[in-house]
Write a protein that holds these residues in place. Sequence first.
Motif, short mmCIF file in Angstrom:
data_model
loop_
_atom_site.label_atom_id
_atom_site.label_comp_id
_atom_site.label_asym_id
_atom_site.label_seq_id
_atom_site.Cartn_x
_atom_site.Cartn_y
_atom_site.Cartn_z
N ILE A 5 -17.25 -34.92 125.88
CA ILE A 5 -17.26 -33.59 126.50
C ILE A 5 -18.55 -32.84 126.18
O ILE A 5 -19.18 -32.25 127.07
N GLY B 254 -21.49 -34.34 127.85
CA GLY B 254 -21.42 -33.94 129.26
C GLY B 254 -21.99 -32.55 129.48
O GLY B 254 -22.68 -32.29 130.47
N ASN C 61 -17.25 -36.41 131.59
CA ASN C 61 -16.00 -35.64 131.53
C ASN C 61 -14.83 -36.43 132.12
O ASN C 61 -13.70 -36.35 131.62
N GLN D 154 -10.92 -28.72 128.01
CA GLN D 154 -12.34 -28.42 128.21
C GLN D 154 -12.98 -29.36 129.22
O GLN D 154 -13.87 -28.97 129.98
N ALA D 155 -12.53 -30.60 129.26
CA ALA D 155 -13.07 -31.54 130.25
C ALA D 155 -12.68 -31.11 131.66
O ALA D 155 -13.49 -31.17 132.58
N ASN E 237 -14.88 -28.16 132.50
CA ASN E 237 -16.23 -28.60 132.83
C ASN E 237 -16.30 -29.21 134.23
O ASN E 237 -17.26 -28.97 134.97
#
Length: 209
Positions: free
Chosen positions: A65, A68, A84, A96-97, A100
């Motif tokens: 992550i 990324g 991600n 969070q991925a 993103n």
Amino acid sequence: MAENQKEDIEKVIEELQEQVKESPENVIAHHHLGLVYMKVGKMEEAAKSLERALEIDPLSVESLINLGAIYFGKGDISKAEELNEKALKILPEAAQAHANLGLIRQQQDQIEKAIESYEKAAKYNPNLASVWMNLTSVLTMKGEDERALKAAKKAVELEPDSPLAHNNLAVALYFGEDFKKAKQHMEKAELLGYSVDPNFKASLDQKLG
């Protein structure tokens, strides 16, 4: 950065560098070193540390992550997307991925997919204020005023001192035709340092007569 804080961070970097030197397979040390490098803006060093962490442990979701995020910041959207998505294959609930990927989809003008990613991020971690702010923006763009207003309120609830959150709420309230409250939040955004769009301000003043 304050001098004492700078010295503290440099000390942390030195300690982590020593750890990875003594234990080259210490994935946590490599990962933490990458995070500290990110914090001080040394993105090339951060990327190398995170890549090393992933060589040792290809299943390190946090390293994927954060790496990324570095590629996204460099403008390499394709690589950021790949990292991600790889993180989500390992841990589908990695909020969070999803967040993103929402940013990536938004940049690609894939608004429906961006909304889907932000909503998944909010489902897995409802306390990420930035997700609610971004969700507000894309829902407003799509004309889903009621949902945008709910997201904007949630963002302000989570981060009451965020100028962006208050500005987003002002815009959402404007489209909901609650012009008085919209002005209150617009003024709060300005008070917190946000540069409000002059056209929005003029339009709101006109609505209020």
